[in-house]
Design a protein around this motif. Structure first.
Motif, short mmCIF file in Angstrom:
data_model
loop_
_atom_site.label_atom_id
_atom_site.label_comp_id
_atom_site.label_asym_id
_atom_site.label_seq_id
_atom_site.Cartn_x
_atom_site.Cartn_y
_atom_site.Cartn_z
N TYR A 1 -36.97 -2.75 40.10
CA TYR A 1 -36.28 -3.30 41.28
C TYR A 1 -36.97 -2.48 42.37
O TYR A 1 -36.24 -1.88 43.35
CB TYR A 1 -34.73 -3.01 41.26
CG TYR A 1 -34.01 -4.05 42.07
CD1 TYR A 1 -33.87 -5.40 41.33
CD2 TYR A 1 -33.39 -3.92 43.16
CE1 TYR A 1 -33.09 -6.52 42.20
CE2 TYR A 1 -32.69 -4.77 44.18
CZ TYR A 1 -32.67 -5.89 43.44
OH TYR A 1 -32.10 -6.90 44.15
N HIS B 1 -38.77 -1.41 45.69
CA HIS B 1 -39.02 -1.72 47.18
C HIS B 1 -39.70 -0.77 47.83
O HIS B 1 -40.90 -0.28 47.23
CB HIS B 1 -37.51 -1.25 47.49
CG HIS B 1 -37.03 0.23 47.06
ND1 HIS B 1 -37.54 1.40 47.52
CD2 HIS B 1 -35.83 0.48 46.33
CE1 HIS B 1 -36.71 2.24 47.06
NE2 HIS B 1 -35.79 1.82 46.33
N PRO C 1 -29.93 -3.16 38.76
CA PRO C 1 -30.51 -4.42 39.16
C PRO C 1 -32.07 -4.48 38.45
O PRO C 1 -32.88 -3.35 38.34
CB PRO C 1 -30.53 -4.24 40.62
CG PRO C 1 -30.40 -2.82 40.94
CD PRO C 1 -29.55 -2.37 39.77
N ASN D 1 -35.63 -6.96 38.53
CA ASN D 1 -36.41 -8.11 39.10
C ASN D 1 -37.98 -8.14 38.71
O ASN D 1 -38.81 -7.63 39.36
CB ASN D 1 -36.19 -8.04 40.74
CG ASN D 1 -36.92 -9.15 41.24
OD1 ASN D 1 -37.65 -10.20 40.83
ND2 ASN D 1 -37.01 -8.95 42.86
N SER E 1 -32.50 1.18 44.87
CA SER E 1 -32.30 -0.09 44.34
C SER E 1 -30.54 -0.44 44.37
O SER E 1 -30.45 -1.64 44.29
CB SER E 1 -32.86 0.05 43.04
OG SER E 1 -34.33 0.22 42.71
N ASN F 1 -28.69 0.09 46.59
CA ASN F 1 -28.19 -0.48 48.10
C ASN F 1 -27.86 -1.97 47.82
O ASN F 1 -26.95 -2.43 48.65
CB ASN F 1 -29.22 -0.28 49.25
CG ASN F 1 -29.51 1.19 49.57
OD1 ASN F 1 -28.69 2.06 49.12
ND2 ASN F 1 -30.53 1.30 50.19
N VAL F 2 -28.43 -2.68 47.06
CA VAL F 2 -28.02 -4.08 46.92
C VAL F 2 -26.49 -4.52 46.61
O VAL F 2 -25.92 -5.45 46.82
CB VAL F 2 -28.99 -4.75 45.91
CG1 VAL F 2 -28.43 -4.37 44.31
CG2 VAL F 2 -28.76 -6.19 45.88
N TYR F 3 -25.80 -3.38 45.91
CA TYR F 3 -24.61 -3.77 45.68
C TYR F 3 -23.21 -3.32 46.91
O TYR F 3 -22.36 -3.78 46.90
CB TYR F 3 -24.06 -2.61 44.54
CG TYR F 3 -24.92 -2.77 43.34
CD1 TYR F 3 -25.08 -3.90 42.80
CD2 TYR F 3 -25.39 -1.70 42.64
CE1 TYR F 3 -25.45 -4.02 41.58
CE2 TYR F 3 -26.07 -2.01 41.39
CZ TYR F 3 -25.97 -3.03 40.67
OH TYR F 3 -26.78 -3.20 39.54
N ARG G 1 -22.11 -0.61 53.72
CA ARG G 1 -23.51 -0.05 53.97
C ARG G 1 -23.33 0.74 55.59
O ARG G 1 -24.04 1.43 55.70
CB ARG G 1 -24.47 -1.28 54.06
CG ARG G 1 -25.95 -0.88 54.65
CD ARG G 1 -26.77 -1.96 54.80
NE ARG G 1 -28.08 -1.70 55.45
CZ ARG G 1 -29.05 -1.14 54.70
NH1 ARG G 1 -29.04 -1.33 53.19
NH2 ARG G 1 -30.24 -0.68 55.13
#
Length: 301
Positions: free
Chosen positions: A32, A34, A72, A74, A186, A188-190, A196
């Motif tokens: 995942y 970034h 996560p 991807n 990774s 942070n998407v949650y 946030r």
């Protein structure tokens, strides 16, 4: 870019570079990817003839009630980022490839794994040390690149390498942050929008740590209290830990040893179901300036 899923393929791909005299840099990840991971790959690309990226969500570093299944993933996005950053070999194993049967071997780095995330996640760093050791033996890198967002992990791996005389240089790389200051992760998407927004308190408190340390007269406990109070103002924040320790030894930040070491201000806070970590290193100069603050002088009168 070669994409391999089996250990035998990985060894063959790395050997092809070695016979050409190439140096090898390894970036171990759980995927995942970034911009933080991209910075590791960029550093490896500068310093190595061949760059190996591993993408493996390692089950041995997750506890029974942690987010292994939710972590996560991807694959396509990871491969695109890898290719854009000049990776030569991507290793994408299944768990059954790395652990064909339950491992009977444990690697435990004592002393620095029983605090911070090690205290909150028993056995976590044993799992990290095991999988990183396996990757080092499979790839045989000259250098391995790790982000300082997980500074305890860097300390653990560095100590393992030192104690076992492993022929690899550990290269710590700076934390990469979003424009608003949140450390890239990774997970942070949650975060919801509200979570946030409140999570920005982490980078805020770390930014103010030198100032608050000076106001506390160089007292680590005083700094911790200021940080906890500020984070506690966020209704969605659930503090796991706020610690100030020496780095990389992770000893209490007082006494003779602390005076000769950098300090780390380390945080772990949950926002909803998402656990975030962040940290800042305080240099010896920043610590000395705090100890020379008017408040510290007043305490000595």
């Amino acid at each position: 870019m070669q994409v391999v899923t089996e250990i035998a393929e990985l060894k063959k791909a790395v050997a092809a570079h070695r016979v050409q005299g190439h140096s090898v840099g390894l970036v171990p990840t759980m995927g995942y990817l970034h911009a933080g991971h991209a910075s590791l790959l960029a550093q490896a690309r500068k310093e190595s003839d061949a760059v190996v990226l591993s993408v493996f969500v390692n089950p041995t570093q997750f506890g029974p009630n942690e987010d292994l299944d939710r972590y996560p993933r991807n694959k396509e996005g990871d491969l695109q980022l890898a290719e854009a950053n000049g990776v030569d070999i991507v290793f994408l194993p299944e768990a059954s490839e790395m652990y064909p049967r339950p491992s009977a071997t444990r690697i435990s780095v004592g002393g620095i794994t029983d605090k911070l995330c090690g205290a909150s996640r028993p056995g976590h760093f044993d799992g990290v040390a095991l999988v990183v050791s396996k990757l080092f033996h499979l790839v045989g890198p000259d250098r391995a690149y790790f982000g300082m967002k997980d500074a305890q992990q860097v300390a653990v791996i560095s100590r393992m390498v030192e104690d076992l005389n492993l022929p690899v240089e550990i290269v710590p790389c700076p934390i990469v942050r979003a424009e608003d200051g949140l450390a890239l992760s990774s997970r942070n998407v949650y975060l919801s929008a509200d979570e946030r927004a409140q999570a920005l308190v982490l980078s805020e408190t770390l930014r103010r740590a030198p100032e608050w340390l000076a106001e506390a007269g160089g007292d680590a406990e005083g700094l911790k209290a200021r940080i906890r109070a500020r984070i506690g103002e966020m209704p969605l924040a659930d503090i796991d830990y706020v610690e100030v320790l020496t780095y990389p030894g992770l000893a209490p930040a007082f006494g003779a040893e602390a005076a000769e070491s950098a300090w780390i201000v380390a945080l772990a806070v949950r926002f909803g179901k998402t656990r975030l970590i962040d940290n800042r290193l305080l240099t010896r100069q920043e610590i000395a300036e705090a100890l020379a603050s008017p408040l510290q002088a007043a305490k000595g009168e």
